[in-house]
Design a protein around this motif. Sequence first.
Motif, PDB file in Angstrom:
ATOM      1  N   SER A  95       0.818  -1.221   0.000  1.00 35.35           N
ATOM      2  CA  SER A  95       0.000   0.000   0.000  1.00 35.35           C
ATOM      3  C   SER A  95       0.849   1.267   0.000  1.00 35.35           C
ATOM      4  O   SER A  95       0.363   2.336  -0.374  1.00 35.35           O
ATOM      5  N   ARG A  96       2.101   1.160   0.411  1.00 34.25           N
ATOM      6  CA  ARG A  96       2.990   2.332   0.444  1.00 34.25           C
ATOM      7  C   ARG A  96       3.677   2.595  -0.887  1.00 34.25           C
ATOM      8  O   ARG A  96       4.352   3.604  -1.044  1.00 34.25           O
ATOM      9  N   ILE A  97       3.509   1.700  -1.869  1.00 32.52           N
ATOM     10  CA  ILE A  97       4.097   1.904  -3.185  1.00 32.52           C
ATOM     11  C   ILE A  97       3.298   2.971  -3.906  1.00 32.52           C
ATOM     12  O   ILE A  97       2.081   2.890  -4.004  1.00 32.52           O
ATOM     13  N   LYS A  98       3.991   3.973  -4.407  1.00 30.07           N
ATOM     14  CA  LYS A  98       3.330   5.087  -5.075  1.00 30.07           C
ATOM     15  C   LYS A  98       3.537   4.992  -6.578  1.00 30.07           C
ATOM     16  O   LYS A  98       4.625   4.688  -7.048  1.00 30.07           O
ATOM     17  N   LYS A  99       2.487   5.290  -7.303  1.00 30.80           N
ATOM     18  CA  LYS A  99       2.568   5.310  -8.757  1.00 30.80           C
ATOM     19  C   LYS A  99       3.022   6.701  -9.183  1.00 30.80           C
ATOM     20  O   LYS A  99       2.471   7.704  -8.761  1.00 30.80           O
ATOM     21  N   VAL A 100       4.020   6.751 -10.055  1.00 26.03           N
ATOM     22  CA  VAL A 100       4.545   8.019 -10.548  1.00 26.03           C
ATOM     23  C   VAL A 100       3.935   8.272 -11.917  1.00 26.03           C
ATOM     24  O   VAL A 100       4.074   7.462 -12.836  1.00 26.03           O
ATOM     25  N   ASP A 101       3.246   9.396 -12.052  1.00 26.20           N
ATOM     26  CA  ASP A 101       2.672   9.747 -13.341  1.00 26.20           C
ATOM     27  C   ASP A 101       3.705  10.440 -14.199  1.00 26.20           C
ATOM     28  O   ASP A 101       4.453  11.302 -13.733  1.00 26.20           O
TER      29      ASP A 101
END
Length: 109
Positions: A95-101
């Motif tokens: 859940s702490r993984i962030k998607k980079v746009d």
Amino acid sequence: MQGTDRPRGDDVSQVLDTVKAYAKQETLGPLKGVGRSIGLGLAGVICLGVGTIILLIALLRLLQTETSAFEGNWSFVPYLIDLVLAIVVIVLAVSRIKKVDLPQGEPRP
């Protein structure tokens, strides 16, 4: 064209040397920085992973040896508790993984 007594080969080799130096400066420098970041990241992931596994095994052994409630037919409960805790840790990490746009206009890989 008087006044130029240098052969053209010197100019071409000088341009090639300049291009090589520029390419090294613009590619190797950033790659070294990225490699260092990736190396430190991998080292951190390995340390956290091994530490988490050791803590889960310690909790399992603690539940098995220090508690008398999980004896006989209830001997599977420490394993179940440990499995649930491991799943909670995995869900928390994912859940702490962030998607980079990517900025608009750049193609997605």
